[in-house]
Motif scaffolding. Structure first.
Motif, PDB file in Angstrom:
ATOM      1  N   VAL A 125      13.230  78.704  49.585  1.00  0.00           N
ATOM      2  CA  VAL A 125      14.356  79.167  48.770  1.00  0.00           C
ATOM      3  C   VAL A 125      13.944  80.353  47.913  1.00  0.00           C
ATOM      4  N   VAL A 126      12.760  80.275  47.299  1.00  0.00           N
ATOM      5  CA  VAL A 126      12.308  81.328  46.388  1.00  0.00           C
ATOM      6  C   VAL A 126      12.041  82.624  47.135  1.00  0.00           C
ATOM      7  N   MET A 127      11.431  82.548  48.303  1.00  0.00           N
ATOM      8  CA  MET A 127      11.042  83.744  49.031  1.00  0.00           C
ATOM      9  C   MET A 127      12.134  84.275  49.954  1.00  0.00           C
ATOM     10  N   ALA A 128      13.292  83.598  49.991  1.00  0.00           N
ATOM     11  CA  ALA A 128      14.367  84.060  50.868  1.00  0.00           C
ATOM     12  C   ALA A 128      14.918  85.377  50.354  1.00  0.00           C
ATOM     13  N   GLU A 129      15.356  86.220  51.283  1.00  0.00           N
ATOM     14  CA  GLU A 129      15.930  87.511  50.896  1.00  0.00           C
ATOM     15  C   GLU A 129      17.238  87.326  50.149  1.00  0.00           C
ATOM     16  N   ALA A 146       1.142  84.918  33.353  1.00  0.00           N
ATOM     17  CA  ALA A 146       0.031  85.827  33.640  1.00  0.00           C
ATOM     18  C   ALA A 146       0.389  86.804  34.759  1.00  0.00           C
ATOM     19  N   VAL A 147       1.211  86.362  35.708  1.00  0.00           N
ATOM     20  CA  VAL A 147       1.653  87.255  36.786  1.00  0.00           C
ATOM     21  C   VAL A 147       2.441  88.424  36.208  1.00  0.00           C
ATOM     22  N   ARG A 148       3.375  88.144  35.303  1.00  0.00           N
ATOM     23  CA  ARG A 148       4.171  89.215  34.707  1.00  0.00           C
ATOM     24  C   ARG A 148       3.305  90.168  33.893  1.00  0.00           C
ATOM     25  N   LEU A 149       2.309  89.624  33.206  1.00  0.00           N
ATOM     26  CA  LEU A 149       1.439  90.483  32.407  1.00  0.00           C
ATOM     27  C   LEU A 149       0.593  91.382  33.302  1.00  0.00           C
ATOM     28  N   ASP A 150       0.032  90.835  34.367  1.00  0.00           N
ATOM     29  CA  ASP A 150      -0.745  91.657  35.312  1.00  0.00           C
ATOM     30  C   ASP A 150       0.109  92.777  35.892  1.00  0.00           C
ATOM     31  N   LEU A 151       1.353  92.453  36.185  1.00  0.00           N
ATOM     32  CA  LEU A 151       2.246  93.447  36.773  1.00  0.00           C
ATOM     33  C   LEU A 151       2.556  94.567  35.776  1.00  0.00           C
ATOM     34  N   ALA A 152       2.678  94.223  34.501  1.00  0.00           N
ATOM     35  CA  ALA A 152       3.016  95.225  33.487  1.00  0.00           C
ATOM     36  C   ALA A 152       1.839  96.130  33.162  1.00  0.00           C
ATOM     37  N   LEU A 153       0.617  95.671  33.388  1.00  0.00           N
ATOM     38  CA  LEU A 153      -0.568  96.441  33.009  1.00  0.00           C
ATOM     39  C   LEU A 153      -1.040  97.390  34.097  1.00  0.00           C
ATOM     40  N   GLN A 154      -0.317  97.481  35.186  1.00  0.00           N
ATOM     41  CA  GLN A 154      -0.738  98.372  36.257  1.00  0.00           C
ATOM     42  C   GLN A 154       0.441  99.223  36.722  1.00  0.00           C
ATOM     43  N   GLY A 155       0.120 100.282  37.445  1.00  0.00           N
ATOM     44  CA  GLY A 155       1.136 101.229  37.878  1.00  0.00           C
ATOM     45  C   GLY A 155       1.769 100.868  39.197  1.00  0.00           C
ATOM     46  N   ALA A 156       2.332  99.667  39.300  1.00  0.00           N
ATOM     47  CA  ALA A 156       3.006  99.254  40.532  1.00  0.00           C
ATOM     48  C   ALA A 156       4.370  99.918  40.619  1.00  0.00           C
ATOM     49  N   GLY A 157       4.825 100.174  41.832  1.00  0.00           N
ATOM     50  CA  GLY A 157       6.145 100.751  42.041  1.00  0.00           C
ATOM     51  C   GLY A 157       7.245  99.783  41.652  1.00  0.00           C
ATOM     52  N   ASP A 158       8.408 100.334  41.338  1.00  0.00           N
ATOM     53  CA  ASP A 158       9.522  99.490  40.910  1.00  0.00           C
ATOM     54  C   ASP A 158       9.977  98.536  42.007  1.00  0.00           C
ATOM     55  N   ALA A 159       9.953  98.970  43.249  1.00  0.00           N
ATOM     56  CA  ALA A 159      10.387  98.101  44.349  1.00  0.00           C
ATOM     57  C   ALA A 159       9.449  96.908  44.492  1.00  0.00           C
ATOM     58  N   GLU A 160       8.126  97.171  44.447  1.00  0.00           N
ATOM     59  CA  GLU A 160       7.162  96.065  44.537  1.00  0.00           C
ATOM     60  C   GLU A 160       7.266  95.157  43.320  1.00  0.00           C
ATOM     61  N   ALA A 161       7.419  95.751  42.140  1.00  0.00           N
ATOM     62  CA  ALA A 161       7.511  94.943  40.927  1.00  0.00           C
ATOM     63  C   ALA A 161       8.744  94.050  40.957  1.00  0.00           C
ATOM     64  N   ALA A 162       9.866  94.568  41.454  1.00  0.00           N
ATOM     65  CA  ALA A 162      11.096  93.779  41.489  1.00  0.00           C
ATOM     66  C   ALA A 162      10.939  92.559  42.397  1.00  0.00           C
ATOM     67  N   VAL A 163      10.285  92.724  43.532  1.00  0.00           N
ATOM     68  CA  VAL A 163      10.094  91.600  44.453  1.00  0.00           C
ATOM     69  C   VAL A 163       9.275  90.499  43.788  1.00  0.00           C
ATOM     70  N   VAL A 164       8.191  90.886  43.094  1.00  0.00           N
ATOM     71  CA  VAL A 164       7.341  89.902  42.428  1.00  0.00           C
ATOM     72  C   VAL A 164       8.099  89.219  41.294  1.00  0.00           C
ATOM     73  N   LEU A 165       8.804  89.995  40.482  1.00  0.00           N
ATOM     74  CA  LEU A 165       9.536  89.424  39.356  1.00  0.00           C
ATOM     75  C   LEU A 165      10.665  88.503  39.819  1.00  0.00           C
ATOM     76  N   GLU A 166      11.322  88.864  40.921  1.00  0.00           N
ATOM     77  CA  GLU A 166      12.375  87.996  41.458  1.00  0.00           C
ATOM     78  C   GLU A 166      11.803  86.659  41.895  1.00  0.00           C
ATOM     79  N   ALA A 167      10.691  86.682  42.614  1.00  0.00           N
ATOM     80  CA  ALA A 167      10.089  85.424  43.069  1.00  0.00           C
ATOM     81  C   ALA A 167       9.607  84.591  41.896  1.00  0.00           C
TER      82      ALA A 167
END
Length: 458
Positions: free
Chosen positions: A437-441, A203-224
């Protein structure tokens, strides 16, 4: 009398009817497509698409992001237009869900005048969904039913469909809330918890795809989200197939996560600090895949020389060569997340190594080998796992610490025996929580040390 029209000729009865077109078999389609003069309808591309892929302008197939027909939760914002006419091309070797087609970014939508909204929901689950699920008694037990607590309820996945209206911004969570939702989903040790977490991350990935989030913000969410899902799959344990979490569906979601993230990288021009690590995770998860290796080798040289990707390429090379000694030495130096990604291939690698040992040492009278040697060679968790591995392949034991290689006794039945992989995976957490581990840079242990790669040929 029934008239017959010969293929590619005239009517054999002289009735003046138009000739029927030649029957297009699969072989003829391939020939015409490679010859470049046949353009069937669809989203497949032939030689021209392959040439554009080599130049970095398009991918090598016209398949969906998963290497096949797009699934139900294929993100609405991840479908890009295709330049040039559609062409036919053979299917890829493996259905890898990572084809990085660069679709238009949310700031330049597919249709002119169509602007994607920005989510405004401040909670992990919209109030309307909480009320509906509480009324219908559809709250998961991890959400503390019967009341829908805003701090515990998490939005569940709902398959998009053409008949459904697009959700309003009040029901879409912005990237900051999505990242917090992923952080709350990192405690997954049992199959039931894993099934819950996988659905919520979907559901997180779907919410992200349905809105106009920037690529940098989207990448951080998708990585986590992808890092969490990899850890969830790795921590299911040997009994996962009997639990409520379906390993096949979890694997498909991991591939979809790789596809979404790599497409985000492809269409973004900004830097992504964790891109080398996640490109390496993609290769490790698809270890031995020609398609995955091809995709990684198409990356810029500056990216391929980063330590995480160099280590992943070294592991893939050892896996292809069948060099078990080098492979398991490399696997023991991987950090936690790469170890989670490669865990699904450990059983097959151990089986191949044991088969090679059986061919080399088997004699009519039998030849013994210390189990301790196998523990060190295959990075097993102890003598008990070594004994179980040998007995699962029909090899007799000589006491408790030696195995006997008799000619004709080695057999392979079914899948390789499951392993807990405490040495290769669990021991690498090092006292950290999964959230850390998940949230580490980035993970620098074992990846960034100069000379951490074994010498070639060892």
């Amino acid at each position: 009398m029934t008239s017959r029209i010969q293929s590619g000729g005239t009517c054999d009865l002289g009735c003046g009817l138009s000739p029927a077109p030649p029957r297009l078999t699969t072989k003829r389609l391939l020939y015409l497509a490679l010859d470049g003069d046949f353009l069937p309808r669809g989203n497949h591309r032939g030689v021209a698409g392959l040439q554009r892929s080599a130049s970095g302008k398009a991918d090598s197939t016209g398949l969906g992001a998963d290497g096949g027909v797009p699934t139900g939760d294929q993100e609405a914002g991840d479908h890009g237009g295709q330049d040039g006419p559609a062409r036919f091309s053979p299917a890829p070797l493996l259905p890898i869900a990572s084809r990085p087609r660069p679709p238009p970014s949310p700031r330049s939508p597919l249709m002119p005048g169509c602007e994607l909204p920005v989510g405004t929901c401040p909670d992990m689950c919209p109030a309307a969904e909480r009320a509906q699920r509480e009324r219908e008694r559809r709250l998961h037990r991890l959400e503390d039913p019967p009341r829908a607590d805003p701090q515990r309820a998490v939005k569940e996945y709902s398959r998009p469909a053409a008949c459904k209206p697009r959700p309003p911004p009040s029901q879409l969570r912005p990237p900051s809330v999505l990242l917090a939702t992923v952080a709350e989903s990192t405690d997954a040790t049992r199959a039931e918890v894993a099934s819950f977490v996988a659905d919520r991350l979907r559901a997180v990935r779907l919410d992200l795809a349905l809105q106009g989030a920037g690529d940098a913000e989207a990448a951080v969410v998708l990585e986590a989200a992808l890092a969490t899902l990899l850890a969830v799959v790795a921590r299911l344990g040997p009994d996962a197939a009997r639990g409520p979490a379906d390993p096949v569906l979890l694997q498909a979601q991991v591939q979809e996560g790789f596809g979404s993230l790599r497409r985000c990288y492809a269409r973004s021009t900004g830097p992504h600090p964790r891109q080398p690590a996640f490109q390496g995770l993609f290769l490790l998860y698809n270890l031995g895949s020609v398609e995955a290796l091809h995709e990684v080798l198409q990356l810029p040289a500056a990216l391929r020389t980063c330590p995480p990707l160099r280590k992943a390429l070294a592991v893939d090379a050892a896996f292809r060569e069948g060099n078990a000694a080098r492979l398991f030495r490399l696997l023991q130096t991987l950090p936690y997340l790469p170890s989670c990604a490669v865990q699904c291939h450990v059983g097959h690698a151990r089986r191949e190594a044991l088969a090679r040992l059986a061919r080399a040492f088997s004699t009519p009278k039998g030849q013994t080998l210390p189990l301790g040697f196998m523990v060190n060679l295959l990075a097993l968790d102890g003598l008990k796992e070594a004994r179980d591995l040998c007995q699962a392949h029909g090899l007799p034991l000589d006491g408790e610490e030696r195995v006997v290689f008799l000619r004709g006794r080695y057999v392979e039945e079914g899948l390789p025996p499951a392993s807990t992989c405490k040495v290769l995976v669990e021991s690498k957490l090092g006292g950290r929580t999964l959230e850390e581990v998940v949230m580490a840079e980035e993970e620098d242990e074992g990846m960034d040390r100069p000379g951490s790669l074994p010498e070639e040929g060892t």
